[in-house]
Design a protein around this motif. Sequence first.
Motif, PDB file in Angstrom:
ATOM      1  N   ARG A   1       0.967  -1.203   0.037  1.00  0.00           N
ATOM      2  CA  ARG A   1      -0.044  -0.068   0.131  1.00  0.00           C
ATOM      3  C   ARG A   1       1.009   1.077   0.196  1.00  0.00           C
ATOM      4  NH1 ARG A   1      -5.439   0.439   3.220  1.00  0.00           N
ATOM      5  NH2 ARG A   1      -5.106  -1.572   2.882  1.00  0.00           N
ATOM      6  N   ARG A   2       0.697   2.252  -0.732  1.00  0.00           N
ATOM      7  CA  ARG A   2       1.600   3.454  -0.913  1.00  0.00           C
ATOM      8  C   ARG A   2       0.852   4.652  -0.672  1.00  0.00           C
ATOM      9  NH1 ARG A   2       5.906   0.326  -0.369  1.00  0.00           N
ATOM     10  NH2 ARG A   2       6.301  -0.575  -2.359  1.00  0.00           N
ATOM     11  N   PRO A   3       1.037   5.174   0.643  1.00  0.00           N
ATOM     12  CA  PRO A   3       0.268   6.295   0.773  1.00  0.00           C
ATOM     13  C   PRO A   3       0.538   7.844   0.493  1.00  0.00           C
ATOM     14  CG  PRO A   3       2.076   5.865   2.367  1.00  0.00           C
ATOM     15  CD  PRO A   3       2.272   4.756   1.426  1.00  0.00           C
ATOM     16  N   THR A   4       1.421   7.848  -0.403  1.00  0.00           N
ATOM     17  CA  THR A   4       1.761   9.060  -1.130  1.00  0.00           C
ATOM     18  C   THR A   4       1.739   8.779  -2.558  1.00  0.00           C
ATOM     19  OG1 THR A   4       4.354   8.930  -1.001  1.00  0.00           O
ATOM     20  CG2 THR A   4       3.420  10.040   0.832  1.00  0.00           C
ATOM     21  N   ASP A   5       1.511  10.218  -3.420  1.00  0.00           N
ATOM     22  CA  ASP A   5       1.708  10.052  -4.897  1.00  0.00           C
ATOM     23  C   ASP A   5       2.829   9.805  -5.301  1.00  0.00           C
ATOM     24  OD1 ASP A   5      -1.136  10.734  -4.825  1.00  0.00           O
ATOM     25  OD2 ASP A   5      -0.699  12.788  -5.493  1.00  0.00           O
ATOM     26  N   ASP A   6       4.087  10.134  -4.721  1.00  0.00           N
ATOM     27  CA  ASP A   6       5.467   9.820  -5.049  1.00  0.00           C
ATOM     28  C   ASP A   6       5.774   8.211  -5.050  1.00  0.00           C
ATOM     29  OD1 ASP A   6       5.875  12.490  -5.581  1.00  0.00           O
ATOM     30  OD2 ASP A   6       7.152  12.743  -3.808  1.00  0.00           O
ATOM     31  N   GLU A   7       5.390   7.799  -3.988  1.00  0.00           N
ATOM     32  CA  GLU A   7       5.535   6.320  -3.870  1.00  0.00           C
ATOM     33  C   GLU A   7       4.738   5.421  -4.699  1.00  0.00           C
ATOM     34  OE1 GLU A   7       6.317   5.565   0.877  1.00  0.00           O
ATOM     35  OE2 GLU A   7       4.379   6.095   0.366  1.00  0.00           O
ATOM     36  N   THR A   8       3.432   6.019  -5.208  1.00  0.00           N
ATOM     37  CA  THR A   8       2.611   5.405  -6.063  1.00  0.00           C
ATOM     38  C   THR A   8       3.403   5.221  -7.482  1.00  0.00           C
ATOM     39  OG1 THR A   8       0.634   5.780  -4.934  1.00  0.00           O
ATOM     40  CG2 THR A   8       0.250   5.407  -7.158  1.00  0.00           C
ATOM     41  N   LEU A   9       3.908   6.793  -7.813  1.00  0.00           N
ATOM     42  CA  LEU A   9       4.447   6.892  -9.132  1.00  0.00           C
ATOM     43  C   LEU A   9       5.656   6.095  -9.372  1.00  0.00           C
ATOM     44  CD1 LEU A   9       4.615   8.280 -11.904  1.00  0.00           C
ATOM     45  CD2 LEU A   9       5.854  10.167 -10.670  1.00  0.00           C
ATOM     46  N   ALA A  10       6.389   5.790  -8.131  1.00  0.00           N
ATOM     47  CA  ALA A  10       7.446   4.912  -8.248  1.00  0.00           C
ATOM     48  C   ALA A  10       7.130   3.382  -8.353  1.00  0.00           C
ATOM     49  CB  ALA A  10       8.257   4.995  -6.928  1.00  0.00           C
ATOM     50  N   ASP A  11       5.985   3.018  -7.969  1.00  0.00           N
ATOM     51  CA  ASP A  11       5.340   1.692  -8.123  1.00  0.00           C
ATOM     52  C   ASP A  11       5.081   1.375  -9.490  1.00  0.00           C
ATOM     53  OD1 ASP A  11       5.883   0.507  -5.706  1.00  0.00           O
ATOM     54  OD2 ASP A  11       3.986   0.407  -5.017  1.00  0.00           O
ATOM     55  N   LEU A  12       4.437   2.322 -10.097  1.00  0.00           N
ATOM     56  CA  LEU A  12       3.937   2.320 -11.459  1.00  0.00           C
ATOM     57  C   LEU A  12       5.277   2.209 -12.486  1.00  0.00           C
ATOM     58  CD1 LEU A  12       1.016   5.171 -11.380  1.00  0.00           C
ATOM     59  CD2 LEU A  12       0.862   2.595 -11.543  1.00  0.00           C
ATOM     60  N   VAL A  13       6.224   3.008 -12.102  1.00  0.00           N
ATOM     61  CA  VAL A  13       7.534   2.747 -12.997  1.00  0.00           C
ATOM     62  C   VAL A  13       8.010   1.433 -12.894  1.00  0.00           C
ATOM     63  CG1 VAL A  13       9.817   3.998 -13.251  1.00  0.00           C
ATOM     64  CG2 VAL A  13       7.928   5.278 -12.925  1.00  0.00           C
ATOM     65  N   TYR A  14       8.421   1.225 -11.409  1.00  0.00           N
ATOM     66  CA  TYR A  14       8.772  -0.200 -11.345  1.00  0.00           C
ATOM     67  C   TYR A  14       8.080  -1.236 -12.076  1.00  0.00           C
ATOM     68  CZ  TYR A  14      10.339  -4.584  -9.189  1.00  0.00           C
ATOM     69  OH  TYR A  14      10.934  -5.714  -8.570  1.00  0.00           O
ATOM     70  N   THR A  15       6.821  -1.271 -12.125  1.00  0.00           N
ATOM     71  CA  THR A  15       6.003  -2.142 -12.839  1.00  0.00           C
ATOM     72  C   THR A  15       6.155  -2.118 -14.282  1.00  0.00           C
ATOM     73  OG1 THR A  15       4.364  -2.211 -11.304  1.00  0.00           O
ATOM     74  CG2 THR A  15       3.837  -2.897 -13.253  1.00  0.00           C
ATOM     75  N   ILE A  16       6.341  -1.110 -14.901  1.00  0.00           N
ATOM     76  CA  ILE A  16       6.152  -0.919 -16.304  1.00  0.00           C
ATOM     77  C   ILE A  16       7.785  -1.494 -16.796  1.00  0.00           C
ATOM     78  CG2 ILE A  16       6.275   0.871 -18.326  1.00  0.00           C
ATOM     79  CD1 ILE A  16       3.408  -0.454 -17.214  1.00  0.00           C
ATOM     80  N   THR A  17       8.749  -0.914 -15.966  1.00  0.00           N
ATOM     81  CA  THR A  17      10.203  -1.348 -16.326  1.00  0.00           C
ATOM     82  C   THR A  17      10.647  -2.541 -15.824  1.00  0.00           C
ATOM     83  OG1 THR A  17      10.958  -0.102 -14.569  1.00  0.00           O
ATOM     84  CG2 THR A  17      10.606   1.425 -16.577  1.00  0.00           C
ATOM     85  N   ASN A  18       9.896  -3.286 -15.319  1.00  0.00           N
ATOM     86  CA  ASN A  18      10.262  -4.631 -14.869  1.00  0.00           C
ATOM     87  C   ASN A  18      10.973  -5.388 -15.923  1.00  0.00           C
ATOM     88  OD1 ASN A  18       9.684  -7.582 -13.435  1.00  0.00           O
ATOM     89  ND2 ASN A  18      10.247  -6.086 -12.109  1.00  0.00           N
ATOM     90  N   PRO A  19      10.589  -5.585 -17.123  1.00  0.00           N
ATOM     91  CA  PRO A  19      11.148  -6.314 -18.196  1.00  0.00           C
ATOM     92  C   PRO A  19      12.609  -5.756 -18.534  1.00  0.00           C
ATOM     93  CG  PRO A  19       9.103  -5.992 -18.728  1.00  0.00           C
ATOM     94  CD  PRO A  19       9.249  -5.185 -17.620  1.00  0.00           C
ATOM     95  N   VAL A  20      12.817  -4.382 -18.306  1.00  0.00           N
ATOM     96  CA  VAL A  20      14.019  -3.922 -18.500  1.00  0.00           C
ATOM     97  C   VAL A  20      15.051  -3.931 -17.473  1.00  0.00           C
ATOM     98  CG1 VAL A  20      15.168  -1.547 -18.952  1.00  0.00           C
ATOM     99  CG2 VAL A  20      12.929  -1.987 -19.970  1.00  0.00           C
ATOM    100  N   LYS A  21      14.579  -4.049 -16.191  1.00  0.00           N
ATOM    101  CA  LYS A  21      15.292  -4.204 -15.057  1.00  0.00           C
ATOM    102  C   LYS A  21      15.763  -5.642 -15.129  1.00  0.00           C
ATOM    103  CE  LYS A  21      15.189  -4.320 -10.054  1.00  0.00           C
ATOM    104  NZ  LYS A  21      14.633  -4.642  -8.932  1.00  0.00           N
ATOM    105  N   ALA A  22      14.865  -6.601 -15.674  1.00  0.00           N
ATOM    106  CA  ALA A  22      15.566  -8.202 -15.688  1.00  0.00           C
ATOM    107  C   ALA A  22      16.249  -8.198 -16.932  1.00  0.00           C
ATOM    108  CB  ALA A  22      14.106  -8.926 -16.037  1.00  0.00           C
ATOM    109  N   GLY A  23      16.735  -7.206 -17.519  1.00  0.00           N
ATOM    110  CA  GLY A  23      17.441  -7.278 -18.735  1.00  0.00           C
ATOM    111  C   GLY A  23      16.921  -8.193 -19.853  1.00  0.00           C
TER     112      GLY A  23
END
Length: 127
Positions: free
Chosen positions: A77-99
């Motif tokens: 659960r993300r209480p702030t907009d910044d944390e929510t945005l960071a999670d969205l970025v993490y989700t979308i970029t997961n295939p990139v992070k995995a190489g």
Amino acid sequence: MLRGFLGYCLGYCATKYGVQVHAAVMMSNHYHIDLTDPHGQLVPFKQLLNSLIARGVNALRGRFEAFWSSDGPCDTRRPTDDETLADLVYTITNPVKAGLVKWSRLWTGFSTATWAFGESRRFRRPE
């Protein structure tokens, strides 16, 4: 075919339980979904989603054994907009992070990375 099936399962479950999906990426052995659960239906939503995916992929591959790991979920659960945005970025970029790809838009598996914010898609019900 598999991408459409995963999209259908996600859309069906989200509609059934009133869950609002903001971003999703399905990898070969796990998935990431950022969502809002206004009706407190996360548990039945995930139960049905995981069941449909497991049964469908096993049927597609002619398998019958367990599909998911016995590891527990990682729901946050993300209480702030910044944390929510960071999670969205993490989700979308997961295939990139995995190489696996250089850019998220190049991921050939199911992903909402190329969708416009607020865009809806329709998926055909599988046979």
